[in-house]
Design a protein around this motif. Structure first.
Motif, PDB file in Angstrom:
ATOM      1  N   MET A   1       0.849  -1.159   0.000  1.00 40.91           N
ATOM      2  CA  MET A   1       0.000   0.000   0.000  1.00 40.91           C
ATOM      3  C   MET A   1       0.902   1.233   0.000  1.00 40.91           C
ATOM      4  O   MET A   1       1.880   1.301   0.719  1.00 40.91           O
ATOM      5  N   SER A   2       0.543   2.199  -0.815  1.00 37.68           N
ATOM      6  CA  SER A   2       1.352   3.415  -0.871  1.00 37.68           C
ATOM      7  C   SER A   2       0.450   4.624  -1.080  1.00 37.68           C
ATOM      8  O   SER A   2      -0.756   4.504  -1.209  1.00 37.68           O
ATOM      9  N   GLY A   3       1.046   5.791  -1.132  1.00 37.22           N
ATOM     10  CA  GLY A   3       0.309   7.011  -1.393  1.00 37.22           C
ATOM     11  C   GLY A   3      -0.577   7.415  -0.240  1.00 37.22           C
ATOM     12  O   GLY A   3      -0.244   7.200   0.929  1.00 37.22           O
ATOM     13  N   PRO A   4      -1.726   8.035  -0.554  1.00 36.64           N
ATOM     14  CA  PRO A   4      -2.608   8.547   0.486  1.00 36.64           C
ATOM     15  C   PRO A   4      -3.088   7.481   1.475  1.00 36.64           C
ATOM     16  O   PRO A   4      -3.240   7.767   2.655  1.00 36.64           O
ATOM     17  N   LEU A   5      -3.307   6.260   1.010  1.00 34.03           N
ATOM     18  CA  LEU A   5      -3.791   5.218   1.918  1.00 34.03           C
ATOM     19  C   LEU A   5      -2.780   4.927   3.018  1.00 34.03           C
ATOM     20  O   LEU A   5      -3.128   4.876   4.198  1.00 34.03           O
ATOM     21  N   SER A   6      -1.523   4.756   2.650  1.00 27.97           N
ATOM     22  CA  SER A   6      -0.509   4.481   3.674  1.00 27.97           C
ATOM     23  C   SER A   6      -0.269   5.702   4.544  1.00 27.97           C
ATOM     24  O   SER A   6      -0.017   5.582   5.747  1.00 27.97           O
ATOM     25  N   ALA A   7      -0.360   6.894   3.963  1.00 30.19           N
ATOM     26  CA  ALA A   7      -0.185   8.122   4.741  1.00 30.19           C
ATOM     27  C   ALA A   7      -1.275   8.235   5.802  1.00 30.19           C
ATOM     28  O   ALA A   7      -1.002   8.566   6.959  1.00 30.19           O
ATOM     29  N   VAL A   8      -2.517   7.941   5.425  1.00 30.10           N
ATOM     30  CA  VAL A   8      -3.627   8.030   6.365  1.00 30.10           C
ATOM     31  C   VAL A   8      -3.517   6.932   7.419  1.00 30.10           C
ATOM     32  O   VAL A   8      -3.757   7.168   8.602  1.00 30.10           O
ATOM     33  N   MET A   9      -3.113   5.734   7.028  1.00 25.97           N
ATOM     34  CA  MET A   9      -2.920   4.662   8.013  1.00 25.97           C
ATOM     35  C   MET A   9      -1.853   5.057   9.023  1.00 25.97           C
ATOM     36  O   MET A   9      -1.989   4.786  10.224  1.00 25.97           O
ATOM     37  N   ALA A  10      -0.790   5.699   8.565  1.00 22.93           N
ATOM     38  CA  ALA A  10       0.266   6.146   9.476  1.00 22.93           C
ATOM     39  C   ALA A  10      -0.276   7.182  10.460  1.00 22.93           C
ATOM     40  O   ALA A  10       0.067   7.165  11.645  1.00 22.93           O
ATOM     41  N   GLY A  15      -2.216   8.229  16.064  1.00 25.64           N
ATOM     42  CA  GLY A  15      -3.238   8.807  16.922  1.00 25.64           C
ATOM     43  C   GLY A  15      -3.634  10.225  16.558  1.00 25.64           C
ATOM     44  O   GLY A  15      -4.199  10.942  17.383  1.00 25.64           O
ATOM     45  N   THR A  16      -3.370  10.630  15.326  1.00 26.75           N
ATOM     46  CA  THR A  16      -3.757  11.968  14.884  1.00 26.75           C
ATOM     47  C   THR A  16      -5.264  12.112  15.056  1.00 26.75           C
ATOM     48  O   THR A  16      -6.024  11.233  14.673  1.00 26.75           O
ATOM     49  N   SER A  17      -5.688  13.243  15.597  1.00 23.28           N
ATOM     50  CA  SER A  17      -7.062  13.360  16.062  1.00 23.28           C
ATOM     51  C   SER A  17      -8.064  13.991  15.105  1.00 23.28           C
ATOM     52  O   SER A  17      -9.242  14.025  15.407  1.00 23.28           O
ATOM     53  N   SER A  18      -7.632  14.508  13.971  1.00 23.88           N
ATOM     54  CA  SER A  18      -8.612  15.135  13.084  1.00 23.88           C
ATOM     55  C   SER A  18      -8.193  15.018  11.619  1.00 23.88           C
ATOM     56  O   SER A  18      -7.004  14.901  11.308  1.00 23.88           O
ATOM     57  N   VAL A  19      -9.197  15.073  10.756  1.00 23.33           N
ATOM     58  CA  VAL A  19      -8.938  15.041   9.318  1.00 23.33           C
ATOM     59  C   VAL A  19      -8.081  16.239   8.895  1.00 23.33           C
ATOM     60  O   VAL A  19      -7.107  16.058   8.156  1.00 23.33           O
ATOM     61  N   PRO A  20      -8.406  17.464   9.347  1.00 25.45           N
ATOM     62  CA  PRO A  20      -7.557  18.590   8.945  1.00 25.45           C
ATOM     63  C   PRO A  20      -6.094  18.414   9.373  1.00 25.45           C
ATOM     64  O   PRO A  20      -5.172  18.750   8.629  1.00 25.45           O
ATOM     65  N   GLU A  21      -5.899  17.859  10.565  1.00 28.77           N
ATOM     66  CA  GLU A  21      -4.530  17.633  11.042  1.00 28.77           C
ATOM     67  C   GLU A  21      -3.823  16.579  10.187  1.00 28.77           C
ATOM     68  O   GLU A  21      -2.655  16.733   9.827  1.00 28.77           O
ATOM     69  N   GLY A  27       0.318  16.729   3.728  1.00 23.03           N
ATOM     70  CA  GLY A  27       0.270  17.569   2.533  1.00 23.03           C
ATOM     71  C   GLY A  27      -0.805  17.135   1.556  1.00 23.03           C
ATOM     72  O   GLY A  27      -0.641  17.247   0.342  1.00 23.03           O
ATOM     73  N   LEU A  28      -1.924  16.657   2.101  1.00 20.28           N
ATOM     74  CA  LEU A  28      -3.038  16.175   1.278  1.00 20.28           C
ATOM     75  C   LEU A  28      -4.253  17.077   1.472  1.00 20.28           C
ATOM     76  O   LEU A  28      -4.401  17.735   2.493  1.00 20.28           O
ATOM     77  N   ALA A  36      -9.807   8.399   1.649  1.00 17.30           N
ATOM     78  CA  ALA A  36      -8.911   7.317   2.071  1.00 17.30           C
ATOM     79  C   ALA A  36      -9.446   6.642   3.331  1.00 17.30           C
ATOM     80  O   ALA A  36      -9.437   5.407   3.430  1.00 17.30           O
ATOM     81  N   LEU A  37      -9.921   7.441   4.293  1.00 19.68           N
ATOM     82  CA  LEU A  37     -10.494   6.859   5.509  1.00 19.68           C
ATOM     83  C   LEU A  37     -11.690   5.979   5.181  1.00 19.68           C
ATOM     84  O   LEU A  37     -11.804   4.854   5.684  1.00 19.68           O
ATOM     85  N   ASP A  38     -12.586   6.473   4.342  1.00 18.86           N
ATOM     86  CA  ASP A  38     -13.758   5.686   3.950  1.00 18.86           C
ATOM     87  C   ASP A  38     -13.343   4.377   3.290  1.00 18.86           C
ATOM     88  O   ASP A  38     -13.885   3.315   3.586  1.00 18.86           O
ATOM     89  N   HIS A  39     -12.363   4.438   2.387  1.00 21.40           N
ATOM     90  CA  HIS A  39     -11.882   3.238   1.707  1.00 21.40           C
ATOM     91  C   HIS A  39     -11.273   2.246   2.703  1.00 21.40           C
ATOM     92  O   HIS A  39     -11.550   1.046   2.645  1.00 21.40           O
ATOM     93  N   LEU A  40     -10.459   2.748   3.617  1.00 17.61           N
ATOM     94  CA  LEU A  40      -9.803   1.877   4.591  1.00 17.61           C
ATOM     95  C   LEU A  40     -10.801   1.225   5.538  1.00 17.61           C
ATOM     96  O   LEU A  40     -10.627   0.069   5.930  1.00 17.61           O
ATOM     97  N   VAL A  41     -11.875   1.937   5.880  1.00 10.92           N
ATOM     98  CA  VAL A  41     -12.925   1.347   6.712  1.00 10.92           C
ATOM     99  C   VAL A  41     -13.630   0.243   5.929  1.00 10.92           C
ATOM    100  O   VAL A  41     -13.820  -0.869   6.429  1.00 10.92           O
TER     101      VAL A  41
END
Length: 83
Positions: A1-10, A15-21, A27-28, A36-41
């Motif tokens: 897995m790479s790109g936005p999906l792996s970035a969001v998983m990281a 424990g990042t607490s918000s989508v804006p954060e 840098g997305l 990405a969150l919806d896809h990963l769920v």
């Protein structure tokens, strides 16, 4: 897995607490992070649960009372990596 999906998983793992954060850290665009969150769920890679609510994990979208519910709108959720 790479790109936005792996970035969001990281971000979830960190424990990042918000989508804006998450978006700012990676840098997305926020829309990309939300997608990405919806896809990963859906893929079962992370789990999403409402906090302090009797709503189901799918939130308002699956609720037959969505039009008359006082809980409609943003709410706290918890994201965790699936085991």
């Amino acid at each position: 897995m790479s790109g936005p999906l792996s970035a969001v998983m990281a971000e979830v793992a960190a424990g990042t607490s918000s989508v804006p954060e998450m978006a700012r850290h990676q840098g997305l665009d926020e829309a990309v992070v939300r997608a990405a969150l919806d896809h990963l769920v859906r893929a079962g890679r992370i789990t999403r649960a409402a906090l302090g609510s009797e709503c189901g994990p799918e939130g308002c979208s699956s609720c037959p009372l969505v039009d008359g519910c006082g809980a409609a709108g943003p709410r706290l959720i918890s994201l965790t990596l699936a085991r």
